[in-house]
Design a protein around this motif. Structure first.
Motif, short mmCIF file in Angstrom:
data_model
loop_
_atom_site.label_atom_id
_atom_site.label_comp_id
_atom_site.label_asym_id
_atom_site.label_seq_id
_atom_site.Cartn_x
_atom_site.Cartn_y
_atom_site.Cartn_z
N TRP A 1 -2.50 3.56 -21.14
CA TRP A 1 -2.81 4.32 -19.93
C TRP A 1 -2.70 3.42 -18.70
N VAL A 2 -3.31 2.23 -18.81
CA VAL A 2 -3.28 1.32 -17.65
C VAL A 2 -1.84 1.00 -17.28
N LEU A 3 -1.05 0.62 -18.29
CA LEU A 3 0.34 0.25 -18.01
C LEU A 3 1.12 1.44 -17.45
N GLY A 4 0.92 2.62 -18.07
CA GLY A 4 1.64 3.80 -17.62
C GLY A 4 1.29 4.16 -16.19
N VAL A 5 -0.02 4.18 -15.89
CA VAL A 5 -0.45 4.57 -14.54
C VAL A 5 0.05 3.55 -13.51
N SER A 6 0.00 2.27 -13.87
CA SER A 6 0.51 1.26 -12.94
C SER A 6 1.98 1.50 -12.65
N ALA A 7 2.74 1.80 -13.71
CA ALA A 7 4.17 2.03 -13.52
C ALA A 7 4.39 3.24 -12.63
N VAL A 8 3.59 4.30 -12.86
CA VAL A 8 3.74 5.51 -12.05
C VAL A 8 3.40 5.22 -10.59
N ILE A 9 2.33 4.45 -10.37
CA ILE A 9 1.93 4.13 -8.98
C ILE A 9 3.05 3.38 -8.28
N VAL A 10 3.58 2.36 -8.97
CA VAL A 10 4.62 1.55 -8.32
C VAL A 10 5.86 2.38 -8.05
N THR A 11 6.28 3.16 -9.04
CA THR A 11 7.47 4.00 -8.82
C THR A 11 7.21 5.01 -7.71
N GLY A 12 6.04 5.64 -7.77
CA GLY A 12 5.70 6.63 -6.76
C GLY A 12 5.74 6.02 -5.36
N LEU A 13 5.15 4.83 -5.21
CA LEU A 13 5.12 4.19 -3.89
C LEU A 13 6.53 3.86 -3.43
N THR A 14 7.35 3.36 -4.37
CA THR A 14 8.72 3.01 -4.00
C THR A 14 9.45 4.23 -3.48
N LEU A 15 9.34 5.34 -4.22
CA LEU A 15 10.00 6.58 -3.79
C LEU A 15 9.44 7.05 -2.46
N PHE A 16 8.10 6.98 -2.36
CA PHE A 16 7.45 7.43 -1.13
C PHE A 16 7.96 6.66 0.08
N PHE A 17 8.01 5.33 -0.06
CA PHE A 17 8.40 4.52 1.09
C PHE A 17 9.90 4.63 1.37
N ARG A 18 10.68 4.97 0.36
CA ARG A 18 12.12 4.98 0.57
C ARG A 18 12.63 6.33 1.02
N PHE A 19 12.03 7.41 0.50
CA PHE A 19 12.68 8.71 0.70
C PHE A 19 11.90 9.71 1.54
N THR A 20 10.58 9.52 1.72
CA THR A 20 9.89 10.54 2.51
C THR A 20 9.83 10.11 3.97
N LEU A 21 9.70 11.10 4.84
CA LEU A 21 9.69 10.82 6.28
C LEU A 21 8.49 9.95 6.64
N ILE A 22 7.31 10.32 6.08
CA ILE A 22 6.10 9.57 6.42
C ILE A 22 6.20 8.14 5.92
N GLY A 23 6.72 7.99 4.68
CA GLY A 23 6.87 6.66 4.11
C GLY A 23 7.78 5.80 4.96
N ARG A 24 8.88 6.40 5.43
CA ARG A 24 9.80 5.61 6.26
C ARG A 24 9.18 5.31 7.61
N ALA A 25 8.40 6.24 8.13
CA ALA A 25 7.73 5.98 9.40
C ALA A 25 6.76 4.81 9.24
N MET A 26 6.08 4.76 8.10
CA MET A 26 5.16 3.64 7.87
C MET A 26 5.91 2.32 7.80
N ARG A 27 7.07 2.35 7.15
CA ARG A 27 7.86 1.12 7.09
C ARG A 27 8.33 0.71 8.48
N ALA A 28 8.67 1.72 9.29
CA ALA A 28 9.10 1.41 10.65
C ALA A 28 7.98 0.72 11.41
#
Lengths: 355, 296
Positions: free
Chosen positions: B145-172
């Motif tokens: 569970w720990v490993l799976g959830v960590s992987a999901v969090i990291v993937t989710g954050l990567t997608l969030f920061f790369r593809f969503t408008l809010i994520g990209r605004a935060m990167r900006a």
């Protein structure tokens, strides 16, 4: 302005001397015990004030230096060397007069280091460790410095908790009183209360005198220039690294003096003196006193520590110091005494202590 | 040591390491948008776990965790709005001290709400004695569970920061706050959002490890130190490297534990922290080819 900077010292001395009969008169002589303990904590705060307020370097590890001082004194004055009295280093120490024979609580003969020898050793050890830690750490800035000193404090805490020689979670008790010279001794028992009140304050005033003179010297001006703009100070030929490092070592030694004396006064020291929360507490006292304000830090150190030691904060002890940190940093980063409606106090002081 | 034991130790190192990595990512998200280190990061994990423990008495486990994460997220936002937002152009020292104060307040509040008892969430699947064998090593399903959830969090954050408008605004905002502002991004809201995000993932991490490590009100600070060590080891602000650094620290700790007393496990991260601060404060991976990954 010459001698004017010493006026607060004289005022403080008068207040201290007046304080003692007042406490007797209102039948609260036991307050002196808490004031004495607070005075030893104030030594840490004065040192940290030099480092944070004047040199502009944060330290979240000063409880570690306090502990090095206290634990060194405690270990050296309670270890029994009788079984090894014929070994070479021990006989050498003995012929140098560094050892004393005494009896422990149960009347057993003991051979230990004398408190003076232990005290000097504690200060030298603290200065040495502070120098070695400071050498790499003091080059860091901001978050990095804060975390590195925090890490140092945590290591000391772990060592104290893990090493049997430091008594692990129990700490070290039965530390003997510290006889300074004929008749004067650092001793926490009630008959010695008045004398210790003055010993502690003498130590604090000596530290203040040293700190004030330092701040007004060439060193102090160099430190303030570092605080304001390190690059500019550096370009003007101030050896910023050396000044920061020596202030770091000096403030560590102040903390060690406080730690060693308080350990003799309490007769014990434990891991609760080494927690991160203690270090944070010292930082919050310096902050509420106004960072670069030695007198503010001293007043706050005594006031807050007395309240805390008397249990006035109840179970909210740590929370109070956390709250103080936040409120001061949000609303009065210059310290409580420099808030607009309290400014008269600070001008009264600053006219005298910054002249 | 036989191979099964080695696998056992490695898996346990990877498990703790992935939690450290998530704490480090929490540090990085806030560091990138504000330039400050949030000393209260460890407290978010404990608040999340404690909240979930209390809520499981009322609602089923998944709902309790979900609610706990939402509440902690809101708490993270509140911390920013109440304490950080009012301080403008403050020195680093001042902001550090404020977040330290916040962490103390949260910890003391937890002490008064949940007392000093050690609590834990129930195991998500199975019980505390059920095991799965992997190549001769026995592990608890919670580790997966720990490993799976960590992987999901990291993937989710990567997608969030790369593809969503809010994520990209935060990167900006992280790249250049003034320029982002000129493009019409509400930078203040982005800062609040970064606090909420790191509180939220902190709470998730706190919940998944709770069955394994138990939860006590004062466990936040040690976690924060380790998370910070990992963040520095990977290079502050570089979250991909933080994952690698987290695994390195986790494995190092386990190695120490297998060879020495468990009491010195805590010292590993601090020694690593001091060494890295002294010799490579920019992190192990501070090379040009990796600096392009610094985006989140």
């Amino acid at each position: 302005m010459g001698g004017r900077r010493y006026i607060p010292i004289i005022v403080a001395t008068l207040l201290i001397v007046a304080g003692q009969p007042v406490l007797w008169a209102i039948a609260r002589p036991y307050y002196m015990t808490q004031i004495t303990m607070s005075a030893y904590y104030a030594l840490v705060v004065i040192g940290l004030c030099l480092l944070m307020g004047y040199a502009g370097q944060v330290s979240l590890g000063h409880a570690g230096f306090f502990a090095i001082g206290g634990y060194t004194s405690a270990v050296l004055t309670t270890c029994n060397l009788l079984a090894r009295q014929n070994e070479v280093p021990i006989t050498c120490f003995r012929s140098l007069g560094l050892l004393v024979e005494r009896q422990d609580l149960y009347g057993q003969a003991m051979l230990c280091f004398s408190p003076w020898a232990a005290f000097v050793a504690a200060l030298l050890l603290t200065a040495g460790i502070a120098f070695l830690i400071g050498l790499p750490v003091i080059r860091l800035k901001g978050h990095y410095l804060a975390m590195a000193t925090l890490g140092f404090g945590l290591i000391i805490y772990r060592i104290v908790l893990g090493a049997p020689v430091f008594g692990q979670a129990d700490g070290i008790s039965n530390v003997p009183p510290f006889e300074l010279f004929a008749g004067l001794e650092v001793n926490g028992r009630p008959p010695y209360r008045v004398q210790n009140y003055y010993i502690a304050w003498a130590a604090v005033l000596a530290a203040m005198l040293l700190a004030i003179n330092l701040v007004h010297s060439r060193v102090g001006r160099a430190l303030r220039s570092i605080h304001q703009n390190e690059e500019a100070a550096h370009s003007l030929g101030v050896n910023t690294f050396q000044y920061k490092l020596s202030t770091f070592v000096l403030s560590a030694v102040f903390a060690a003096v406080g730690g060693a004396l308080l350990t003799h006064y309490n007769g014990s020291i434990g891991p609760s003196e080494v927690t991160v929360m203690k270090s944070v507490r010292y930082v919050s006292i310096v902050a509420v006193g106004g960072m670069a304000n030695l007198w503010g830090a001293l007043v706050m150190a005594i006031a807050l520590n007395v309240l805390s030691l008397r249990g006035n904060f109840g179970t909210y002890d740590d929370a109070v110091f956390g709250m103080i940190l936040i409120v001061i940093m949000l609303f009065a980063p210059q310290g409580l005494l420099r808030m607009p409606n309290l400014r008269w106090i600070s001008t009264w002081f600053s006219r005298r202590s910054y002249g | 040591m036989n191979s099964a034991q080695i696998i056992q130790y490695c898996l346990s190192g990877i498990t703790v390491g992935s939690i450290y990595a998530i704490v480090a990512i929490g540090f990085n998200i806030i560091y990138n948008t504000t330039g400050i280190i949030n000393f209260a990061q460890g407290e978010f994990l404990i608040v999340g776990a404690m909240m979930a423990v209390s809520l499981t008495k009322v609602v089923p486990l998944p709902v309790a965790i979900g609610l706990a994460v939402v509440i902690t997220t809101v708490l993270g936002g509140l911390v920013e709005v109440v304490f950080i937002r009012r301080v403008r152009d403050a020195s680093v020292l001042r902001l550090i001290v404020i977040t330290i104060g916040v962490s103390i307040l949260i910890r003391e509040a937890m002490l008064h709400i949940w007392d000093e008892k050690v609590r834990s969430l129930p195991y998500f699947t199975g019980t505390d004695v059920s095991t799965i064998s992997v190549m001769g090593a026995h592990i608890s399903p919670q580790v997966l569970w720990v490993l799976g959830v960590s992987a999901v969090i990291v993937t989710g954050l990567t997608l969030f920061f790369r593809f969503t408008l809010i994520g990209r605004a935060m990167r900006a905002c992280a790249d250049d706050r003034m320029a982002a502002r000129l493009c019409g991004i509400n930078d203040r809201w982005m800062v609040t959002l970064s606090f909420m995000l790191s509180a939220g993932i902190g709470a998730i991490a706190g919940c998944v490890i709770s069955p394994v490590t138990q939860t006590q009100y004062d466990m936040g600070a040690p976690l924060a130190i380790k998370g910070f060590t990992v963040a520095i080891l990977g290079g502050l602000g570089n979250s991909i490297a933080a994952i690698a650094a987290g695994l390195i620290l986790g494995l190092l700790e386990v190695l120490m534990m297998s060879q020495f007393q468990a009491a010195y496990k805590e010292a590993v991260s601090i020694v690593v922290l001091l060494l890295i601060l002294v010799f490579r404060p920019s992190g192990l991976f501070a090379r040009r080819d990796l600096s392009s990954l610094r985006a989140f």
